[in-house]
Design an enzyme around this catalytic site. Structure first.
Site, short mmCIF file in Angstrom:
data_model
loop_
_atom_site.label_atom_id
_atom_site.label_comp_id
_atom_site.label_asym_id
_atom_site.label_seq_id
_atom_site.Cartn_x
_atom_site.Cartn_y
_atom_site.Cartn_z
N GLU A 33 0.83 -1.21 0.00
CA GLU A 33 0.00 0.00 0.00
C GLU A 33 0.86 1.25 0.00
OE1 GLU A 33 -3.06 0.00 -1.26
OE2 GLU A 33 -3.62 -1.41 0.31
N HIS A 34 0.50 2.15 -0.90
CA HIS A 34 1.23 3.42 -1.12
C HIS A 34 2.64 3.17 -1.66
CE1 HIS A 34 -1.78 6.29 0.41
NE2 HIS A 34 -2.15 5.28 1.16
N THR A 35 2.88 1.98 -2.13
CA THR A 35 4.19 1.68 -2.71
C THR A 35 4.25 2.00 -4.20
OG1 THR A 35 3.36 -0.57 -2.85
CG2 THR A 35 4.93 -0.12 -1.10
N ASP A 36 3.07 2.09 -4.85
CA ASP A 36 3.11 2.22 -6.33
C ASP A 36 3.78 3.52 -6.77
OD1 ASP A 36 0.86 3.81 -5.65
OD2 ASP A 36 -0.42 2.98 -7.24
N GLY A 133 -15.59 5.59 -3.66
CA GLY A 133 -14.91 6.17 -2.50
C GLY A 133 -14.60 5.16 -1.42
N ALA A 134 -14.64 3.87 -1.76
CA ALA A 134 -14.45 2.83 -0.75
C ALA A 134 -13.05 2.23 -0.80
CB ALA A 134 -15.49 1.73 -0.95
N GLY A 135 -12.20 2.72 -1.70
CA GLY A 135 -10.86 2.16 -1.81
C GLY A 135 -10.83 0.93 -2.70
N GLU A 171 -6.32 10.24 -15.47
CA GLU A 171 -6.69 10.57 -14.08
C GLU A 171 -5.77 11.66 -13.52
OE1 GLU A 171 -8.34 7.56 -11.79
OE2 GLU A 171 -8.24 8.72 -9.93
N ASP A 183 -4.09 0.83 -9.59
CA ASP A 183 -5.51 0.56 -9.82
C ASP A 183 -5.79 0.29 -11.29
OD1 ASP A 183 -5.46 1.28 -7.22
OD2 ASP A 183 -6.64 3.11 -7.43
C1 GLA Z 1 -5.06 4.81 -4.35
C2 GLA Z 1 -4.26 5.18 -5.59
C3 GLA Z 1 -3.26 4.08 -5.93
C4 GLA Z 1 -2.41 3.71 -4.70
C5 GLA Z 1 -3.29 3.46 -3.49
C6 GLA Z 1 -2.51 3.24 -2.23
O1 GLA Z 1 -5.87 3.71 -4.62
O2 GLA Z 1 -5.12 5.35 -6.70
O3 GLA Z 1 -2.45 4.48 -7.00
O4 GLA Z 1 -1.44 4.69 -4.45
O5 GLA Z 1 -4.19 4.55 -3.26
O6 GLA Z 1 -1.78 2.06 -2.30
#
Ligand code: GLA
Length: 394
Positions: A33-36, A133-135, A171, A183
């Site tokens: 997570e948040h690594t991309d 908006g749910a991830g 985006e 994503d």
């Molecule tokens: C969102 C962003 C992704 C990624 C995640 C965290 O979904 O769209 O690119 O950074 O947060 O892992």
């Protein structure tokens, strides 16, 4: 999704039959997570919730999209053809920015054309069941479904990484959200029954089979937080600051966490140190997750889920109370190997790894525990790893 129903809706809205159906899924990230946006590693699966378009090509350079979810249904079935609602129509060759959901399709059209693709227009009815908006990457699902639609009507080949990159550009630059590539790659390139092990620098992918003995359960806290964009951008710049300190292109290039050295450097804040620690350790967890999955070692995989959540809570600070409570409720169940928040955070969903035969019971128990502890209704569902963006004639 009832495809027949979607086709009927197309017919009643546009007064003729649809010729093509396209589908692009949302995703749930298992770990990474948040690594991309740090050029690192991620491990998402495409979920069995998606955006669908029933469509028919047009030859006048116009795109008409009637969304069943994003705007009210038409007052009568025949209005659209002669008098389309203005916010659902655009001309491919005179694109201007506006606001609202149509910016996603417009951004895709703009960036496909900028990349040299010759586009035909289409009429479409769009619907979906990826919660917003749910991830779970509902925006990426819209983007990839529209890209898939353009590929189908314009006759160019589907190249998943290329399309994911174009969707990310749309985006970032058209819609103005500075997301990473995860994503879009998940929605474009995932394979049924598999997780997508993605190197976000090279875009190299491996389809990693999911352990057969587990269920993946999505736990939606039903909390949504505003201001996610600014918090997200702040995390991005903190990571960039840390990378500069290390003298590397991105935190991906730091193999091991060297907190002591970082602390010794004057002016290097405790906060940036924590952000860097999350990214560096999270990248290592993804690599380990891929290894343990090869051996169907679900216990270790669950432990990695847990460590990831703790790091996102304590170091990256992107959870909220609801996510922390949800993860605790999940971990308390004996059938749960591990649980963590998923996606950008600040609300939205967690994901749990659950013993195969016990998933239904788990769903029930966690929903009740969360209701009791958080005072909120959760949406909890078992999810199947599905195929990335795909085309069905029809
Ligand atoms: C969102 C962003 C992704 C990624 C995640 C965290 O979904 O769209 O690119 O950074 O947060 O892992």
């Amino acid at each position: 999704m009832n495809i027949q129903h979607l086709k009927q809706l197309f017919t009643s809205y546009f007064n003729s039959e649809s010729q093509i159906i396209v589908r692009a899924p949302g995703r749930v990230n298992l770990i990474g997570e948040h690594t991309d946006y740090n050029d690192g590693f991620v491990l998402p699966i495409a979920i069995d919730r998606a955006i669908w378009l029933a469509l028919r090509p047009r030859h006048d350079g116009q795109v008409h999209i009637h969304s069943l979810d994003m705007q009210p249904a038409p007052p009568s079935a025949t209005v659209a053809q002669d008098n389309p609602t203005p916010d659902s129509v655009f001309e491919l060759h005179s694109l201007t920015k506006g606001s609202g959901w149509l910016e996603y399709p417009k951004g895709i059209a703009y960036h496909l054309m900028k990349a040299g693709y010759e586009l035909h227009g289409f009429d479409a009815v769009m619907t979906g069941n990826v919660p917003r908006g749910a991830g779970l990457a509902s925006s990426a699902a819209v983007e990839l479904a529209v890209a898939r639609a353009f590929a189908a009507v314009s006759g160019f080949e589907w190249d998943a990484p290329k399309m994911a990159k174009i969707a990310q550009k749309a985006e970032n630059e058209w819609v103005g959200v500075h997301c990473g590539i995860m994503d879009q790659m998940a929605s474009a390139a995932c394979k049924e029954g598999h997780a997508l092990f993605l190197d976000c620098r090279s875009l190299e992918i491996q389809h990693a089979p999911l352990p057969k003995t587990v269920s993946i359960v999505i736990l939606d806290t039903s909390t949504r937080r505003g201001l996610v964009n600014s918090a997200y951008n702040e995390r991005r710049s903190q990571c960039e600051e840390a990378a500069r300190w290390f003298g590397v292109k991105a935190l991906r290039d730091v193999g091991e966490f060297t907190g002591k050295k970082m602390k010794e450097k004057r002016g290097f804040s405790e906060v940036v140190l924590k952000r860097a620690r999350h990214i560096i350790t999270e990248n290592a967890r993804v690599l380990e997750a891929v290894e343990v999955m090869k051996n169907e070692d679900v216990k270790s995989l669950g432990e990695l889920f847990n460590a990831s959540h703790d790091s996102l809570r304590d170091d990256f600070e992107v959870t909220n109370d609801a996510l922390d409570i949800m993860v605790e409720c999940a971990r308390e169940q004996s059938s749960c190997y591990g649980a963590r928040m998923t996606g950008a955070g600040f609300g939205g969903c967690a994901v749990a790894l659950v013993k195969g035969g016990n998933a239904a019971e788990f769903v029930h128990a966690v929903s009740a525990a969360y209701r009791r502890r958080a005072g909120l209704e959760a949406a909890v569902y078992i999810c199947k790893a599905s195929e990335g963006a795909s085309l069905m004639l029809g």
